[in-house]
Scaffold this motif. Structure first.
Motif, PDB file in Angstrom:
ATOM      1  N   VAL A   1      -5.087  28.084  35.739  1.00  0.00           N
ATOM      2  CA  VAL A   1      -5.913  29.342  35.934  1.00  0.00           C
ATOM      3  C   VAL A   1      -5.415  29.989  37.439  1.00  0.00           C
ATOM      4  N   ARG A   2      -5.224  28.962  38.468  1.00  0.00           N
ATOM      5  CA  ARG A   2      -4.899  29.490  39.775  1.00  0.00           C
ATOM      6  C   ARG A   2      -3.396  30.073  39.763  1.00  0.00           C
ATOM      7  N   ASP A   3      -2.717  29.782  39.044  1.00  0.00           N
ATOM      8  CA  ASP A   3      -1.350  30.250  38.968  1.00  0.00           C
ATOM      9  C   ASP A   3      -1.554  31.903  38.272  1.00  0.00           C
ATOM     10  N   LEU A   4      -2.328  32.030  37.361  1.00  0.00           N
ATOM     11  CA  LEU A   4      -2.564  33.406  36.588  1.00  0.00           C
ATOM     12  C   LEU A   4      -3.273  34.304  37.654  1.00  0.00           C
ATOM     13  N   VAL A   5      -4.409  33.574  38.319  1.00  0.00           N
ATOM     14  CA  VAL A   5      -4.824  34.589  39.447  1.00  0.00           C
ATOM     15  C   VAL A   5      -3.910  34.947  40.583  1.00  0.00           C
ATOM     16  N   ALA A   6      -3.276  34.178  40.901  1.00  0.00           N
ATOM     17  CA  ALA A   6      -2.202  34.388  42.036  1.00  0.00           C
ATOM     18  C   ALA A   6      -1.211  35.290  41.855  1.00  0.00           C
ATOM     19  N   MET A   7      -1.055  35.774  40.510  1.00  0.00           N
ATOM     20  CA  MET A   7      -0.462  36.779  40.109  1.00  0.00           C
ATOM     21  C   MET A   7      -0.677  38.152  40.743  1.00  0.00           C
ATOM     22  N   GLY A   8      -2.153  38.334  41.104  1.00  0.00           N
ATOM     23  CA  GLY A   8      -2.626  39.227  41.947  1.00  0.00           C
ATOM     24  C   GLY A   8      -1.971  39.377  43.137  1.00  0.00           C
ATOM     25  N   ARG A   9      -1.372  38.591  43.824  1.00  0.00           N
ATOM     26  CA  ARG A   9      -0.786  38.626  44.953  1.00  0.00           C
ATOM     27  C   ARG A   9       0.873  39.136  44.814  1.00  0.00           C
ATOM     28  N   GLY A  10       1.074  39.093  43.655  1.00  0.00           N
ATOM     29  CA  GLY A  10       2.565  39.320  43.423  1.00  0.00           C
ATOM     30  C   GLY A  10       2.964  40.895  43.857  1.00  0.00           C
ATOM     31  N   VAL A  11       2.104  41.950  43.756  1.00  0.00           N
ATOM     32  CA  VAL A  11       2.321  43.124  44.005  1.00  0.00           C
ATOM     33  C   VAL A  11       2.680  43.329  45.650  1.00  0.00           C
TER      34      VAL A  11
ATOM     35  N   VAL B   1      -6.834  33.992  46.472  1.00  0.00           N
ATOM     36  CA  VAL B   1      -6.811  33.342  45.347  1.00  0.00           C
ATOM     37  C   VAL B   1      -8.311  32.723  45.304  1.00  0.00           C
ATOM     38  N   GLY B   2      -8.353  31.812  46.132  1.00  0.00           N
ATOM     39  CA  GLY B   2      -9.751  31.062  46.333  1.00  0.00           C
ATOM     40  C   GLY B   2     -10.983  31.749  46.406  1.00  0.00           C
ATOM     41  N   ALA B   3     -10.776  33.036  47.077  1.00  0.00           N
ATOM     42  CA  ALA B   3     -11.976  33.784  47.292  1.00  0.00           C
ATOM     43  C   ALA B   3     -12.338  34.317  46.172  1.00  0.00           C
ATOM     44  N   ALA B   4     -11.164  34.739  45.103  1.00  0.00           N
ATOM     45  CA  ALA B   4     -11.528  35.701  44.061  1.00  0.00           C
ATOM     46  C   ALA B   4     -12.328  34.689  42.933  1.00  0.00           C
ATOM     47  N   LEU B   5     -11.570  33.425  42.951  1.00  0.00           N
ATOM     48  CA  LEU B   5     -12.450  32.341  42.030  1.00  0.00           C
ATOM     49  C   LEU B   5     -13.584  32.041  42.313  1.00  0.00           C
ATOM     50  N   GLU B   6     -14.003  32.038  43.532  1.00  0.00           N
ATOM     51  CA  GLU B   6     -15.304  31.799  44.098  1.00  0.00           C
ATOM     52  C   GLU B   6     -16.372  32.794  43.715  1.00  0.00           C
ATOM     53  N   ARG B   7     -15.763  34.222  43.783  1.00  0.00           N
ATOM     54  CA  ARG B   7     -16.528  35.203  43.470  1.00  0.00           C
ATOM     55  C   ARG B   7     -17.163  35.236  41.972  1.00  0.00           C
ATOM     56  N   LEU B   8     -16.204  34.661  41.161  1.00  0.00           N
ATOM     57  CA  LEU B   8     -16.332  34.872  39.638  1.00  0.00           C
ATOM     58  C   LEU B   8     -16.858  33.424  39.287  1.00  0.00           C
TER      59      LEU B   8
ATOM     60  N   ARG C   1      -8.075  37.906  39.052  1.00  0.00           N
ATOM     61  CA  ARG C   1      -6.728  38.148  39.227  1.00  0.00           C
ATOM     62  C   ARG C   1      -6.526  39.501  39.990  1.00  0.00           C
ATOM     63  N   ALA C   2      -7.419  40.412  39.319  1.00  0.00           N
ATOM     64  CA  ALA C   2      -7.537  41.723  39.931  1.00  0.00           C
ATOM     65  C   ALA C   2      -8.123  41.784  41.320  1.00  0.00           C
ATOM     66  N   LEU C   3      -8.930  40.961  41.492  1.00  0.00           N
ATOM     67  CA  LEU C   3      -9.919  40.715  42.960  1.00  0.00           C
ATOM     68  C   LEU C   3      -8.782  40.158  43.896  1.00  0.00           C
ATOM     69  N   ALA C   4      -7.964  39.245  43.611  1.00  0.00           N
ATOM     70  CA  ALA C   4      -7.297  38.617  44.280  1.00  0.00           C
ATOM     71  C   ALA C   4      -6.176  39.584  44.922  1.00  0.00           C
ATOM     72  N   GLN C   5      -5.894  40.710  44.312  1.00  0.00           N
ATOM     73  CA  GLN C   5      -5.048  41.662  44.681  1.00  0.00           C
ATOM     74  C   GLN C   5      -5.719  42.516  45.820  1.00  0.00           C
ATOM     75  N   ASP C   6      -6.934  42.577  45.987  1.00  0.00           N
ATOM     76  CA  ASP C   6      -7.623  43.233  46.913  1.00  0.00           C
ATOM     77  C   ASP C   6      -7.236  44.611  46.867  1.00  0.00           C
TER      78      ASP C   6
END
Lengths: 256, 282
Positions: free
Chosen positions: A110-120, A136-143, A168-173
């Motif tokens: 899960v954390r690696d998929l959510v981290a994709m949001g930072r790729g951009v 990534v941690g903050a996005a996981l917490e929010r959900l 993942r979308a939120l991790a992108q900010d």
């Protein structure tokens, strides 16, 4: 130009976030080679607004989103975000596709998929730093899925998958989110969690365009509604759209 | 161990490591057949290179470079044809089928022309299709070794981007990664096929690209684990099969490699099935 920009990863770092209009779709025509699925679509979405795109099955809702983002090449027309083409503002724009478009058997966590949001923000060779992992941690917490961080993707339920994709979308900010039926087939707890996240997102002055299928919810969840039936046949407040003749023609029912 | 056997083993292990690890990416993207088409796309260039060497009276030292340039070009053209068809809206399956038909057709036409001038023998065709690890020389092994080094470095550098690219095309496309990694993937596929041709031949390549990842898949939960595990399985089984072929079992090496991998896959699937039965339902 889009393909070249994708190849060179050109991004406009000086994009202004203070423009009034977050999304502008102008005369967009998108199809798959034959007759266009959506034609002559024009929509404007203001900053901080939450707009629903509704329509009957096959009306072209998902196709419209993909056309706006260039995932399907538009035949004519254009879509701009924060007054720029997509490739110039990609770091400010997140897309949450339908959950069944992701390979959930992929060997990843899960954390690696959510981290994709930072790729951009990182480009081709960048590595995730402490700030990225914090996001990534903050996005996981929010959900409310921080406890799932190390879980393999193949072990997630349908509702958890929705949360992970939104995380993942939120991790992108991002400043703008485009979501394709995020409320489809989820339990009540997941629905509440998604609505809270979307409310917070809007409270921060950010913009969301959401393909939505539950007509009973549009009044409570959205500022405005675009009714799609091959083209935009109504674009107004939820009450006005649900009371329109176009709505009755599209769905064969009256919501007046 | 004599020098020739050592070279053969180095060649096989390199090909196994390369094809195993790269095959993990190919399998995850569901592009095994595209890699196979890329392999068949090489044939036209290889056949043509034999003709060019004879027709223009080029020295034998130019045989390998000419083969690489023309093989690479013909395969790249076939891959471009696939991407063009997809861009035009053809399905993945239809574009692969059309491309492989074109690859076969053009190869046979070229083969007839080149064979008519005596520049390419039937034995040459057999070698191309089935490979012959026993005839490997240092010159034929070097490209695979260099490619292994480059691929290893590229994986270290691009691991995160490759993970994202393989997992979700939409997301990596929106992040601006897809076009560049598609290009890297296409070039790497063609180079890999060319480097592994002398050891394994064309018909066995797709098996080597597919089987190691299939063997490892039930046992790993991470992307890196799958790529490294597939490399390990590909390298070890290729080396063992090469050693067996050199001394114990006088069988064609490439075929023995793929059959051994098939046997490991069957046993692994059985074991994975038994393991799953022992895990309580989540």
């Amino acid at each position: 130009m889009n393909a070249l920009s994708n190849l060179l990863m050109i991004t406009d770092r000086n994009v202004s976030l203070s423009v009034d209009e977050a999304i502008r779709v102008s005369g967009l025509r998108v199809g798959y080679g034959g007759a266009p699925v959506v034609d002559d679509v024009s929509i404007g979405v203001n900053r901080g607004e939450r707009l629903a795109v509704i329509g009957a099955n096959g009306a072209g809702k998902s196709t419209l989103l993909k056309g706006m983002l260039g995932l399907i090449r538009p035949e004519t027309g254009s879509a701009t975000f924060l007054d720029r083409p997509f490739w110039a503002v990609r770091q400010h724009l997140a897309f949450v596709a339908q959950a069944d478009e992701t390979d959930w058997d992929f060997p990843s966590r899960v954390r690696d998929l959510v981290a994709m949001g930072r790729g951009v923000h990182l480009g081709l060779t960048g590595r995730l730093g402490a700030e990225d992992w914090r996001a990534v941690g903050a996005a996981l917490e929010r959900l409310n899925i921080a406890d799932l961080a190390a879980r393999p993707l193949s072990e997630l339920s349908g509702g958890q998958r929705r949360r992970v994709l939104l995380a993942r979308a939120l991790a992108q900010d991002p400043q703008i989110m485009l979501l394709d039926e995020p409320f489809q087939a989820i339990d009540a707890a997941t629905r509440e969690a998604l609505i809270t996240v979307l409310d917070d997102f809007q409270a921060e002055g950010k913009t969301a365009l959401i393909v939505h299928h539950n007509l009973g919810e549009v009044r409570s969840l959205f500022d405005r509604v675009a009714l799609l039936d091959g083209t935009v046949t109504a674009l107004d407040t939820p009450d006005a759209v649900l009371a329109s003749d176009a709505f009755e023609r599209a769905f064969g029912i009256s919501a007046r | 161990m004599d020098y020739n056997t050592l070279i053969v083993l180095v060649g096989l292990v390199s090909a196994g490591l390369l094809l195993g690890s790269f095959g993990a990416l190919v399998s995850l993207r569901g592009e095994n057949l595209t890699a196979d088409v890329a392999g068949h796309g090489v044939v036209s260039g290889v056949v043509l290179s034999q003709g060019v060497i004879v027709w223009f009276g080029l020295g034998t030292w130019l045989a390998e470079p000419v083969l690489w340039v023309l093989g690479f070009t013909s395969s790249a053209l076939i891959l471009c044809f696939i991407f063009f068809l997809r861009w035009r809206g053809y399905s993945v399956g239809a574009s692969q089928a059309l491309a492989i038909a074109l690859a076969y057709g053009s190869s046979l036409v070229l083969l007839s022309i080149v064979q008519a001038t005596g520049a390419f023998s039937t034995k040459g065709l057999t070698l191309l299709l089935l490979g012959d690890a026993a005839t490997l020389t240092l010159g034929k092994v070097l490209p695979a070794l260099m490619l292994l080094l480059v691929w290893g470095l590229a994986f270290l550098l691009l691991r995160r981007a490759l993970h994202d690219w393989v997992l979700d095309r939409h997301a990596s496309g929106l992040a601006g990664l897809q076009s560049r990694l598609d290009l890297v993937w296409a070039v790497a596929t063609v180079a890999l096929v060319l480097s592994a041709l002398p050891a394994l031949g064309l018909t066995l390549l797709v098996g080597m690209l597919t089987l190691p990842a299939l063997i490892v898949r039930p046992w790993v939960t991470s992307f890196s684990g799958l790529v490294l595990g597939s490399a390990l399985i590909g390298g070890v089984v290729s080396g063992l099969a090469g050693w067996l072929s050199a001394g114990v079992l006088p069988l064609p090496t490439g075929a023995l490699v793929v059959v051994s991998l098939g046997a490991v896959w069957a046993l692994g699937s059985l074991a994975a099935g038994l393991r799953r039965k022992g895990v309580p339902a989540r």
